[in-house]
Design a protein around this motif. Structure first.
Motif, short mmCIF file in Angstrom:
data_model
loop_
_atom_site.label_atom_id
_atom_site.label_comp_id
_atom_site.label_asym_id
_atom_site.label_seq_id
_atom_site.Cartn_x
_atom_site.Cartn_y
_atom_site.Cartn_z
N LEU A 8 0.86 -1.18 0.00
CA LEU A 8 0.00 0.00 0.00
C LEU A 8 0.90 1.23 0.00
N GLU A 9 0.84 2.02 -1.06
CA GLU A 9 1.75 3.14 -1.22
C GLU A 9 1.42 4.28 -0.27
N GLN A 10 2.44 4.78 0.43
CA GLN A 10 2.27 5.81 1.44
C GLN A 10 2.55 7.22 0.92
N SER A 11 3.17 7.34 -0.22
CA SER A 11 3.41 8.66 -0.81
C SER A 11 2.13 9.13 -1.50
N ALA A 12 1.72 10.37 -1.21
CA ALA A 12 0.51 10.90 -1.84
C ALA A 12 0.67 10.97 -3.36
N LEU A 54 2.91 9.23 -5.39
CA LEU A 54 3.01 7.91 -6.00
C LEU A 54 1.72 7.11 -5.84
N GLY A 55 1.00 7.34 -4.74
CA GLY A 55 -0.28 6.67 -4.58
C GLY A 55 -1.27 7.09 -5.64
N GLY A 67 -4.53 12.76 -3.93
CA GLY A 67 -3.43 12.01 -3.33
C GLY A 67 -3.48 12.01 -1.82
N ASN A 68 -3.75 13.18 -1.24
CA ASN A 68 -3.83 13.27 0.21
C ASN A 68 -5.07 12.58 0.76
N ASP A 69 -6.20 12.71 0.06
CA ASP A 69 -7.42 12.06 0.54
C ASP A 69 -7.30 10.55 0.46
N LEU A 70 -6.60 10.05 -0.55
CA LEU A 70 -6.35 8.61 -0.62
C LEU A 70 -5.58 8.15 0.61
N GLN A 71 -4.60 8.93 1.03
CA GLN A 71 -3.85 8.57 2.24
C GLN A 71 -4.74 8.64 3.48
N ARG A 72 -5.64 9.58 3.51
CA ARG A 72 -6.58 9.65 4.64
C ARG A 72 -7.49 8.43 4.67
#
Length: 453
Positions: free
Chosen positions: A205-209, A211-212, A421-426
């Motif tokens: 699971l990619e943690q970079s916004a 690259l995610g 990208g940031n919302d995906l990480q959230r």
């Protein structure tokens, strides 16, 4: 090879400048002013039997610069009258101001596909010179370079998504990786592996916004969609993206993933210790077992991505670059001959992807976007020892042939990382649902990026 990793990271990170590119159209000179023919934007090939002149070609420093440098002698054997000034340049820092001022503009530039849309007003439309080859170029690569009917880049690489897996670890756990045909199969294989190896997080699971978001576009490419359509209209809040995010959220909810940033020390450690055994990524991940995964080198293999549906494509595009020809370049038509040789002449593309001084086994981190060069039965690079002697060429060319067509990357794509990208990480933090990510990100991108162009 370390330079290769640095180049890949630099290429990915540099896409962040794409958001600034639309300013060019507003502040640069009107190159076609006074010409109503519509022809001034379309590049013509040289007509001389023995063309002569001098061209300046910009590339980033690093491994690919050296690869292209090594092809110049072959090019001059075919075109002895053309002198090539091959210059290593920080393209992201220099190209925009160079095009705005019109000072010492190069004849050809190596550029990320994600940036071409933002620079198109300053580039030659290559549709005429590419016409003899266009039917044999991977559709996705041709379409990401097509804007309002014009083609603004000579397609370079095709970066098919693949599923890299630790064959040794899976075999020890009694799991047949070759039985994975769909993403549902991948989820079940991860559950089975975790049952055999308690505490593992089998799927990356990619943690970079950034690259995610790029990986998200790979998954979307499989489903024949992307964050924007051919007209640059946002198409994010859709069933296709909801399906992808639901898959990623399932991995999170069931604890089936290892969350780490691509090839950072934490990521590498989890790959080496057998906790992380499935890595859905572009072909350029092949660098990792060759140079970074010293303990598990030889254990890894690659296969086509799982399909979203049983009959669906087994790959999607993730990243890529092309060659562009600025209109203000003094000899862009001669630069076209250089790129034509590199990409469409057998001697040229064999020198690029085949064994050379930079890559003794060949350039194994991409495949050509020109389909005759990407012939599964005529490999340009050799089997990879770090992949257990696997013929990655056969796997990658088969996967590449299944990538659906694409659309130009909008100039605001990198800016969308602040939202999508940031919302995906959230979501991967457990703070948002897939539906909330799509609704919120779509609204924010439309309001803050698309409507403000």
């Amino acid at each position: 090879m370390q330079r290769h990793l640095l180049r890949r990271r630099a290429v990915l990170a540099s896409a962040g400048l794409a958001a600034a590119a639309p300013a060019l159209a507003a502040c640069g000179p009107d190159i076609t002013a006074g010409d109503d023919s519509g022809e001034s934007s379309v590049l013509k090939a040289p007509t001389a039997d023995k063309p002569e002149g001098e061209i300046t070609i910009w590339d980033r420093s690093g491994d690919l610069f050296e690869v292209f440098e090594g092809v110049i002698a072959d090019f001059n054997a075919a075109y002895p009258g053309i002198t090539v000034n091959h210059v290593a340049v920080d393209i992201d820092a220099k190209l925009q101001n160079t095009l705005i001022t019109g000072t010492e503009v190069p004849d050809g530039v190596f550029l990320d596909d994600a940036k071409i849309g933002g620079f198109a007003d300053y580039l030659w439309d290559l549709s005429e010179v590419l016409a003899p080859y266009s039917a044999d170029i991977a559709p996705q690569k041709l379409e990401v370079n097509t804007i309002d009917g014009g083609v603004y880049g000579v397609p370079f690489d095709l970066d098919p998504g693949l599923l890299f897996y630790n064959a040794t670890a899976l075999e020890a756990a009694g799991i047949d990786a070759e039985a994975i045909a769909t993403y549902d199969d991948l989820l079940q294989a991860a559950r089975d592996y975790q049952a055999a190896v308690p505490g593992s997080g089998p799927i990356h699971l990619e943690q970079s916004a950034f690259l995610g978001q790029l990986q998200l576009e790979m998954y979307a490419s499989q489903l024949g969609t992307s964050i924007a359509d051919a007209d640059g209209e946002l198409r994010l809040d859709t069933p296709e993206f909801e399906r992808i995010l639901t898959f990623l959220d399932t991995v999170r909810q069931e604890g089936l993933g290892t969350r780490a940033e691509y090839l950072t020390p934490t990521d590498i450690a989890e790959l080496e210790n057998g906790n992380q055994v499935f890595y859905p990524w572009a072909i350029w991940f092949s660098f990792a077992p060759q140079q970074l995964l010293t303990e598990t080198s030889g254990d890894w293999r690659a296969m086509e991505l799982p399909a979203w549906d049983a009959s669906g494509p087994r790959s999607g595009a993730m990243g890529g670059s092309s060659f562009v020809l600025p209109k203000q370049g003094a000899n862009a038509d001669l630069a076209w001959l250089f790129y034509e040789f590199l990409m469409f002449n057998e001697a040229g593309y064999t020198a690029v992807w085949g064994p050379n001084e930079v890559y003794p086994e060949g350039l194994t981190t991409s495949i050509p976007s020109y389909l005759p060069a990407a012939d599964p039965s005529a490999p340009l690079f050799e089997p990879i020892a770090a992949l257990g002697g696997q013929d990655l060429w056969a796997v990658a060319t088969e996967a590449g042939a299944q990538i659906p067509g694409g659309a130009p990357t909008p100039a605001w794509w990198a800016g969308a990382v602040d939202y999508l990208g940031n919302d995906l990480q959230r979501m991967l933090d457990g703070d948002l649902t897939p539906q909330e990510v799509l609704a919120k990100s779509a609204d924010d991108i439309q309001t803050n990026l698309v409507d403000r162009q």
